[in-house]
Each structure stands twice: as C-alpha cells, then as structure tokens.
Design a protein around this motif. Structure first.
Motif, mmCIF file in Angstrom:
data_model
loop_
_atom_site.group_PDB
_atom_site.id
_atom_site.type_symbol
_atom_site.label_atom_id
_atom_site.label_comp_id
_atom_site.label_asym_id
_atom_site.label_seq_id
_atom_site.Cartn_x
_atom_site.Cartn_y
_atom_site.Cartn_z
ATOM 1 N N VAL A 783 -2.245 -7.232 2.824
ATOM 2 C CA VAL A 783 -1.975 -6.134 3.761
ATOM 3 C C VAL A 783 -3.262 -5.737 4.476
ATOM 4 N N ARG A 784 -4.352 -5.703 3.718
ATOM 5 C CA ARG A 784 -5.642 -5.354 4.357
ATOM 6 C C ARG A 784 -6.004 -6.379 5.431
ATOM 7 N N GLN A 786 -4.050 -8.485 6.943
ATOM 8 C CA GLN A 786 -3.088 -8.514 8.061
ATOM 9 C C GLN A 786 -3.546 -7.575 9.170
ATOM 10 N N LYS A 787 -4.071 -6.424 8.740
ATOM 11 C CA LYS A 787 -4.560 -5.458 9.738
ATOM 12 C C LYS A 787 -5.794 -6.008 10.444
ATOM 13 N N ALA A 790 -4.863 -8.905 12.820
ATOM 14 C CA ALA A 790 -3.746 -8.673 13.758
ATOM 15 C C ALA A 790 -4.059 -9.217 15.137
ATOM 16 N N SER A 830 4.409 -2.324 3.158
ATOM 17 C CA SER A 830 4.597 -3.291 4.244
ATOM 18 C C SER A 830 6.075 -3.588 4.453
#
Ligand SMILES: Cc1cc2nc3c(=O)[nH]c(=O)nc-3n(C[C@H](O)[C@H](O)[C@H](O)COP(=O)(O)OP(=O)(O)OC[C@H]3O[C@@H](n4cnc5c(N)ncnc54)[C@H](O)[C@@H]3O)c2cc1C
Ligand code: SF4
Ligand code: SF4
Length: 926
Positions: A783-784, A786-787, A790, A830
């Motif tokens: 998740v980290r 992915q940001k 992006a 998410s």
C-alpha cells in the motif's frame, strides 16, 4: 486514596478501575458538546459487578452514570462522578432458532447484532445512523431510531423482555416467571404505584390523549410516558419506562428484541423539487405508501456536498429554494419491489419536480444517492472553523406542518447568524436535524446559542406542538425544556417516576429532568486548536470499534481529546505533568498506526498520522542518526536480524520456548518463524513480472523447517503460472521504509522508498519495454509503495495479483478447511478484501473470519515492543476459531507472527495455500 476509590477497588479487579488523570480526561467526553471529567471510571463486566457498584454508590452517596459507546449527542453519557463503563462481559447475543427474537447484552454494538442476524434475513428494529459504533445499552436507553424504523420498530415497540437492575441492586428478569414473582413480592410498593400511575393516567382522558398524540411522531423528550397508557401490568410499564430512560432509572442488563425483516431488494430515487413545499407535499403522499425511507434535504444541505465528485451535476444548478427527497423502497422480491416503485411514483405524480423522478436498483447509483444524504453532516463538520463545535439538533413536527416548520427553521438559523446551517431529516416521521457550528469559547457566543435555543423551543413547541428531541434523547441539552414541551402535569408524572425508581438521585442526575433553567449551558466542551491533522474531529466515536488499542489504552477519539487538552495547556502555559508521561504510552506507544480509524471517520481523520507526527517530533537527533544508519545499511540490518532469529531459536531449543518468551518480555513470540532464506533469481522464460520480496518475508522465514520461505513460495507460484519473475537488483539491501515511517521518521523513510522506486523502475525497464506488473508480498508495504509509484508502475499486493492474474492460470484443488482468514488493516484500507476472500475461496471450502477482529495490533514492530497491544487486539479470535481450524492465512508477515503466537495456530501468507492447492495432490496439513 479517597473512600470512594477504596470502596470500588474492593469490588472490582484493578484493571477495571481507571483513576489516572489522562484516561479520566479521555472518558470525560461523549459525542455531545458537553464535557465532565469522571472521578473514576469503573468497567463493569457482570451483573454482580453492577450490583456491587450500585451498592458502593449508595453507601458513598455518589452518583453513577452508565456508558455504553459514548456516542450520545445530548450530554447523557458524561459525569464528574462515577462513570460505569459497560465491558465486553455484556456483549452477548443469542438468536432464537427462528430468528424472530434476539437476546442481547448492553455491551454489544448494534451493527454486530445485525451482522449476526443477516444470514437469517433479519435485523433489529432500531436503526440509528451510528449503529456501527453505538451499543445496545445506549440504543435502548436512548430509544434511538433512524431512517427506516420510524415509530413502529424502535426499542419501545420491539421490546419483548428485559433484565434490569434497579438502583437498590435488585435484578428483575421480565422473561423469567420466578424472577417476576419474587419481584412482585419484594417490590409490591413500587409496582402498586406504577399501576396506579398508569390507571390514573388512562382515566384522565385529556392527559392520555395528549400522551398518545405526542408519540404519533418521534419523541425522546422526557420519559416514555406512553408506557403508562399502553400497558396496565406494572411489569410491562416498568420495562417500557426503561426504554429512553438514559440510565436514570436503572441498568438494562439484557434485552430481548423482536427482530424485523431485512428485505434483500432495494431501490432508491433522489428527487429534486423546486421548493420545500412541493417536497413536503410529496412526503405527505408517500407516508401512505409502502416506502421504507424518505429523507428530506434543504438547499444548504445539498449545497454542502454538491461539489463532491460523482454526484448529480443538476445539484449545482438548483434554485435557492430547492429541496430534495431521497426515497427508498424495499421488498422481498424484484417483482414486489417494482410494485412499490410504481406506487411511490404514482403517489408523487403531478407534484412539481426539477427532473422526472426515477428509481434505480443499481447498487452503485443508490450508493451515490446515499452519499449525498450521508455526506451533509460531515461536510459541515469538516468545513467548520477551528475551535468551533458542530451541533446537530433533532426535532420533530407533525408531518402536515413539515414545510412551514422547515422554512421557519431556515429563517431562524439565518437570523441568528448560523449561515452554514443545514437541515435534513427523516421526513416520514417529521423528524428534522439541523446542523450548525458554534463557538463556546466566548461568553457572547454562548449567549447567542442560548437565545437561539430559546427560539427553537418556542418554534417547535408553541407554534407546532412538536418534539424537542426526536431520536437523540433529552440528556443535559433539553432537560431544562422538558416541562415546556410536556406541561406541568406530565412533567410531574416524570418527576414521580424518577423518585420511585431512584429516590436517592444516584443514577445520572441532571439528565432528562433538571430544575436549573440554564443546565444546557453548563459544562460546555472546549474544542481548542491542536493539530491541523485532527482539528476537524467532532468526537463522535465512530472510529472506536475499529481501533486495536480501544479499551486497552486509548481510542482514536481519546487520543485526539487528550492531545487537544495537552495542546490547550501548552498554549495557556499550564502544566501537563499529570498526563504527559501517560500520553507517551497510552497515546503514542500503543497506537498501531493502522489507520483503520480513518475508514469509519465521517471527516476522514487518520489518527495514526497524528501518532506518527508526534512520534517524529519526540525523536532526538541521535534517533535520526540511527535511522539514517539503518536506511543506508539495510542489508546488514536484515542479515543481523536473521542471525538474531537463529540465536533465539537456539536459545529456545535449550531453555524452552516459554522461558524465552518470558525472558524477552513478550518480544520473542510463541511459534516464532525461522530465519528466512533469500530467493534465487529465476532465469527461465515466461511473461515478465517484477517481484520485490518485502523485508518481513526476507527476515522472518517459514513457520517450520520443512516449509519454504515466503519469497521462494511466491517465485514458485509465479513460475508455475507462466510468469518470469525478475528480482530488482540489490533487493536484499532494500526496504520501502514503512518501519521508519511508522516511527515518524518520514524523511529517512522516504529516502528508502525512493531507493526501492529506482530499483523497481530499473527492473521494469523504466516501464518502457512493455507491461511489467510489480508484485509485493506484504500488504502494508504494498500500500505504501502503491502511493509512491502511482502513475509510474502498476504495483499489486500479492493477493490482488493472485486474484487478477494467477487464478485464471492455475488449476486448483480445493481443500476442505476450515482455514482462518485475517484481513489486516492495509487490506481493509485498500478495499482489496473481496479479492483476498475470492482467492481463499478458490483454495478452501470453509473459511472462518472471526467477527469483531479488525487490526491485529502488531503494527510492524508494536507486537514486539508492546506485546499487550497484539494480545488485546486479538482477544476475540480465540473463541471464534473452531477446534478443527488448524491454520490461518493473512498477507503480512508480522501480522502472521502475532496471530500465530496468540492463537497457537500457524498463520501464513495466502501464497502458501495457493501454492499447495495448485499442486496436484496436496493433502491438508493439521
Ligand atoms: C454522527 C452521529 C449520528 C447519530 N445518529 C443517530 C441517529 O440516527 N439516531 C439516533 O437515535 N441517535 C443517533 N446518534 C446518537 C447516538 O449514537 C445514539 O443515541 C446511540 O444509541 C447511543 O448509544 P451509545 O452506545 O453510544 O450510548 P451511550 O452514549 O454510551 O449512552 C447513552 C445513554 O444510555 C445510558 N445507558 C447506556 N447503557 C445503559 C444500560 N445498559 N442501562 C441503562 N442505561 C444505559 C447512558 O447512561 C446514557 O444516558 C448519533 C450520534 C452521532 C455521533
Ligand atoms: S476521529 Fe473521526 S471518527 Fe473518531 S471521533 Fe473524531 S471525527 Fe469521530
Ligand atoms: S491508527 Fe490504528 S491504532 Fe492508531 S488510533 Fe487509529 S485505529 Fe487506533
């Protein structure tokens, strides 16, 4: 220690008695704009403890206030005396075989009861908007209701029976004939009086008619006087008086509800009208139709959300006087639903609308309509000036007067300068909420509020004969106005009832009945500026059920309340010595940083961000130097960690696991994994993917020596599915920095993420050579990153890639299970949980997902540093796992370590199961 504290300490275990200033302060707040700091918070877990506490209160002559979830809006769940906090011992839920009734304890969350009833197509009748946070005790004691339940499915109407403890400590179970007989003997005087009060009220036809009339619309002002006219058996009168009594007549220890049908088919329409009058004309007609909800929104309410993405563009073009109705119909079958849609449309035919009304059954469109309705209150909360509080009032008018009353309320808000004020509400019941912001820090502002409320009361009572509180309870807020609404005779009846039940005025005094005409202006809650990240917090408490540290140390709301106090003291040059040290542990150390609070917060606050900010501020330069060293030499750190694990296992084999766990203060876990092995590069062919094994799986290896480490398993799976995984160059020396970010070392953490980004881009040929999906195998890190990535590279958490790309390519043999599933905080945030479930469903037939477990509390390293957080967060897993459930899956290595240690069952990545099931002949291990 005061004699009160001594007496309480003698009857309750120490862990259930809260006396430290920080937590007393934190419990001094509910969702209302009142604040009182309790002298002591006593957690009650059983009826015997409630009885003992009542005895102490009597002996010490000290008032006592019960608290369920503390989401009340009228100030009925705060006290400066003894706050009796209802514990998990009261979270029982027993569904009858036909699911027609449910017996519930006061400590269970309403939404959880509905979750358990859902498989039977049933739910409880009361449906407050706060149902996912508030508890049965508060729902019953406030007679809470919401959009659909109206006046026919609230607690009063759906009550079957009750266990109640009176102020004198007597327990009455209205469903147990022996208990009732005994009570009739021991409390003959009380019952006779109730019987006589009932008979006299029914005989007074004017009073009886007045009471019946008042309950044709929603009403929670004062006691439930309808009990005196609806029932003649004093036991029934007593149990129904308890509904809506806000903890002032006794303790509801259990309640049996008649359940109601939860229709599976739903359709919604958002209809815009040129003016309030047309909208309210439609409401009157719809009242006669089988519609389940009709929500009215005035123009300012619509304006407050109209610019949010995805909402109907027409909203921005509406005239100044426009209004909207959100209409919902429900039914058992699509055909029956269509009939109801047709009936609703026919009913409003001929009334002027901005666009032709139309219903939709598309869940996405319906959700968008409800977003309009649900977004209004938070939008005012979010836009308010720092230092002000957001107030939501709750009145009801006879439905025929709804249009005129709404216009009058709009005018009143304008005249008193509440220009941001909005109005919405449950129109079918004539129930309007008006929301405005108020500053209580200046005397002139308090006076403005006082003048406004006086005029509101005059409008609601004198002009329209409405209810001053429709759903939220009288509390402290309307207590001074009860007599104005009900008149002298009915209010004297209420006084008599209070005197009968609580002659010593021990139970929540000042709430519902209060002789001080200014009581609603006392104990107003300060809302000082603290930190921009959290200044929008309205202290609603919606975040609490999701927080792993709630009721261990502090909840997100309580962290914010505490930080507000600390900031205010600092700004005023006052000392915080009494609370500062405790805040370090209760506030910061035990926050898992999971961010789950943000998923329930109506104004989108992630209290974990506050924690990280404050942790970072508290770090000295030495800590930053160490962090920099870690960042620059992560490969060595990982190697050392693996060596440490091997040493720990060696020690365990000599000293025994239990002793090592104890000697390490809980840092060494039961079932600690072995040191991991790094994966070998793959040199064969296939579709290219970049695989970055997160450091958790590179350090913490398999649970047993015969298992491979996670990176090897993932590599095998990818190859089996026809992919050619590429490991980024130097991956073994890299880490995304999540570990440092959670400690508030944002700069160092960002540096680490940047290094990972470079390696991933290089491995993916900078995204130039075709489609290179990137896969990571630890949800928090995925998740980290992915940001961070992006727009540059498509990054998948392993289970997402497994769902999208591996399932179609693998031939799976399903196991029977059961297998436990832990959906960790990152997956929840998410919203990729559905994919995880699908992957697991493809592998096993029976899945166990323990209810009430959100984040495991391991929070990267929290499980090693403050192991009590992990134990507390997982306390509900034990009972939820059947004996034959011998393994579990998740998607984060550290979460799995904590789950393994706490449950005694090995938890592994979902990748292991997928790998086993995609072999041809994999037997289930047990
Ligand atoms: C954003 C927001 C939206 C809301 N929407 C609605 C809504 O739509 N409809 C609505 O009705 N309310 C609503 N509320 C108000 C509130 O959430 C409800 O009234 C809820 O039912 C209160 O439950 P609780 O568990 O928080 O009770 P608490 O606030 O803890 O307690 C409520 C009262 O019940 C008493 N009490 C608690 N347990 C017991 C017990 N076992 N025995 C005797 N007395 C007890 C307490 O002393 C107190 O007086 C909303 C609140 C917020 C913040
Ligand atoms: S953080 Fe959000 S959910 Fe929690 S109390 Fe504040 S506003 Fe409510
Ligand atoms: S980040 Fe997690 S642990 Fe911290 S306050 Fe929010 S929910 Fe609680």
């Amino acid at each position: 220690m005061s004699s009160l504290l001594q007496a309480i300490a003698a009857i309750l275990p120490a862990r259930q008695v809260i006396t430290d200033p920080l937590r007393r302060l934190a419990y001094g707040t509910d969702a209302s704009f009142y604040r009182l700091t309790p002298e002591v918070v006593a957690v009650v877990e059983s009826e015997a403890e409630v009885q003992a506490l009542l005895q102490v209160a009597r002996a010490q002559r000290r008032p006592l206030t019960f608290r369920a979830a503390g989401t009340s809006l009228s100030g009925q769940a705060v006290t400066d005396s003894v706050l009796a906090l209802i514990g998990e011992g009261f979270a029982s839920c027993e569904i009858s075989p036909d699911a027609a009734t449910v017996r519930v304890g006061p400590g269970i969350i309403g939404g959880e009861v509905n979750y358990r009833l859902a498989p039977f197509g049933r739910k409880i009748g009361p449906d407050p908007a706060s149902i996912n946070a508030c508890k049965i005790g508060g729902i019953a004691a406030n007679n809470a209701s919401g959009m659909c339940c109206g006046t026919s499915q609230n607690s009063y109407r759906t009550l079957v029976g009750m266990r109640v403890i009176l102020a004198d400590g007597t327990l009455l179970d209205t469903e147990d004939a022996i208990s009732v007989d005994s009570f009739r003997r021991t409390h003959a005087g009380l019952l006779l009086e109730l019987e006589q009060l009932g008979a006299a009220t029914r005989a007074d036809t004017t009073l009886a008619a007045r009471i019946r009339h008042k309950y044709q619309i929603k009403n929670t002002t004062g006691y439930s006087l309808n009990a005196l006219v609806d029932f003649d058996d004093p036991i029934d009168i007593l149990s129904h008086l308890m509904i809506g009594s806000e903890g002032t007549l006794g303790f509801i220890a259990r309640i049996t509800y008649q359940t109601v049908v939860e229709d599976p088919c739903k359709a919604s329409a958002l209809v815009f009208f040129p003016d309030i009058a047309s909208a309210c004309q439609a409401v009157i007609r719809l009242k006669k139709e089988p519609v389940s909800a009709v929500e009215l929104l005035d123009r300012p309410a619509l304006r407050s959300v109209q610019d949010k993405p995805g909402l109907p563009p027409v909203m921005r073009e509406l005239g100044l006087d426009a209004a909207a109705l959100l209409i919902e119909v429900r039914s058992q079958t699509p055909a029956a639903l269509q009939l109801r849609i047709d009936a609703a449309l026919a009913a409003i035919k001929g009334i002027a609308t901005v666009e032709a009304p139309a219903f939709s059954t598309d869940p996405d469109i319906c959700e968008m309509y409800w977003k309009v309705r649900k977004g209004t209150f938070p939008s005012v909360g979010a836009m308010r000036r720092t230092g002000t509080t957001v107030i939501i009032e709750d009145v009801a008018f006879p439905i025929e007067s709804l249009a005129a009353a709404t216009l009058d309320l709009q005018e009143l808000l304008r005249r008193h300068g509440y220009l941001e004020g909005i109005i919405f509400g449950h129109a079918l019941e004539g129930n309007l909420h008006f929301v405005f912001t108020q500053d209580f820090s200046a005397a002139a502002e308090v006076e403005r509020y006082a003048r406004f409320m006086d005029e509101v009361c005059t409008l609601v009572i004198d002009k329209y004969d409405g209810s001053l509180k429709a759903e939220h309870g009288t509390g402290r807020n309307m207590a001074p106005f009860v007599e104005k609404e009900w008149g002298r005779q009915a209010t004297d009846l209420m006084r008599r009832i209070k005197q009968l039940f609580d002659p010593e005025q021990l139970l929540n005094p000042g709430v519902i009945l209060n002789d001080d005409p200014h009581a609603h202006l006392l104990h107003l809650k300060p809302m000082p500026a603290a930190e921009e990240l959290v200044d929008r917090c309205i202290e609603c408490g919606f975040c609490e059920p999701l927080c792993p540290s709630h009721r261990l140390t502090l909840s997100p709301r309580q962290r914010i309340v505490s930080w507000r106090e600390l900031s205010s003291r600092a700004a005023n040059g006052e000392s915080s010595a009494d609370v500062e040290a405790d805040f370090a542990y209760y506030g910061l150390d035990t926050c898992a940083g999971c961010g789950l609070c943000s998923t329930a917060c109506p104004v989108g606050i992630d209290t974990g961000e506050l924690t990280r900010l404050l942790r970072g501020r508290g770090m000295g330069s030495a800590s930053h130097t160490v962090a920099k060293l870690i960042a620059d030499h992560f490969g060595k750190v990982a190697t050392l960690s693996r060596v440490g694990l091997s040493v720990g296992h060696a020690a365990s084999s000599v000293l025994g696991q239990g002793l090592v766990v104890r000697l390490s203060g809980g840092s060494w876990k039961r079932g600690m994994p072995l040191a991991a092995k790094l994966p070998a590069p793959y040199r064969g062919g296939g579709d290219p993917v970049v695989y970055f094994p997160a450091c958790g799986g590179r350090i913490f290896g398999a649970n047993t020596p015969d298992e491979a480490a996670l990176p090897e398993v993932v590599m095998d799976l990818l190859v089996r599915a026809g992919y050619a995984p590429r490991l980024p160059e130097g991956f073994d020396k890299l880490c995304c920095g999540q570990m440092l970010a959670s400690k508030g070392m944002a700069e160092e953490a960002d540096g680490m993420a940047a290094a990972v980004t470079q390696a991933l881009l290089k491995a993916a040929d900078n995204g130039q050579g075709g489609y290179y999906p990137v896969i990571m195998d630890a949800s928090t890190c995925s998740v980290r990153m992915q940001k961070v990535l992006a727009g540059r590279l498509p990054l998948f958490d392993f289970h997402e890639f497994a769902h999208d790309a591996l399932l179609p390519r693998l031939r799976l043999v399903r196991k029977s299970g059961p297998v436990a599933l832990h959906i960790n905080c990152s997956v929840r945030r998410s919203a990729s949980d559905a994919k995880l479930r699908k992957v697991l469903e493809a592998c096993v037939e029976t899945i166990v997902e323990p209810p009430g477990v959100t984040c495991c509390g391991f929070g990267g390293d929290r499980g090693f540093v403050v192991p009590e957080l992990n134990a507390h967060a997982l306390r509900k897993v034990h009972d939820a796992l059947p004996a034959n459930c011998c393994e579990g899956v998740s998607t984060n290595r550290t979460c799995e370590i904590g789950l393994t240690a706490e449950t005694g069952r090995p938890y592994r990545s979902i990748a292991y199961l997928l790998e086993e099931c995609s072999r041809e002949d994999a037997p289930m291990k047990c």
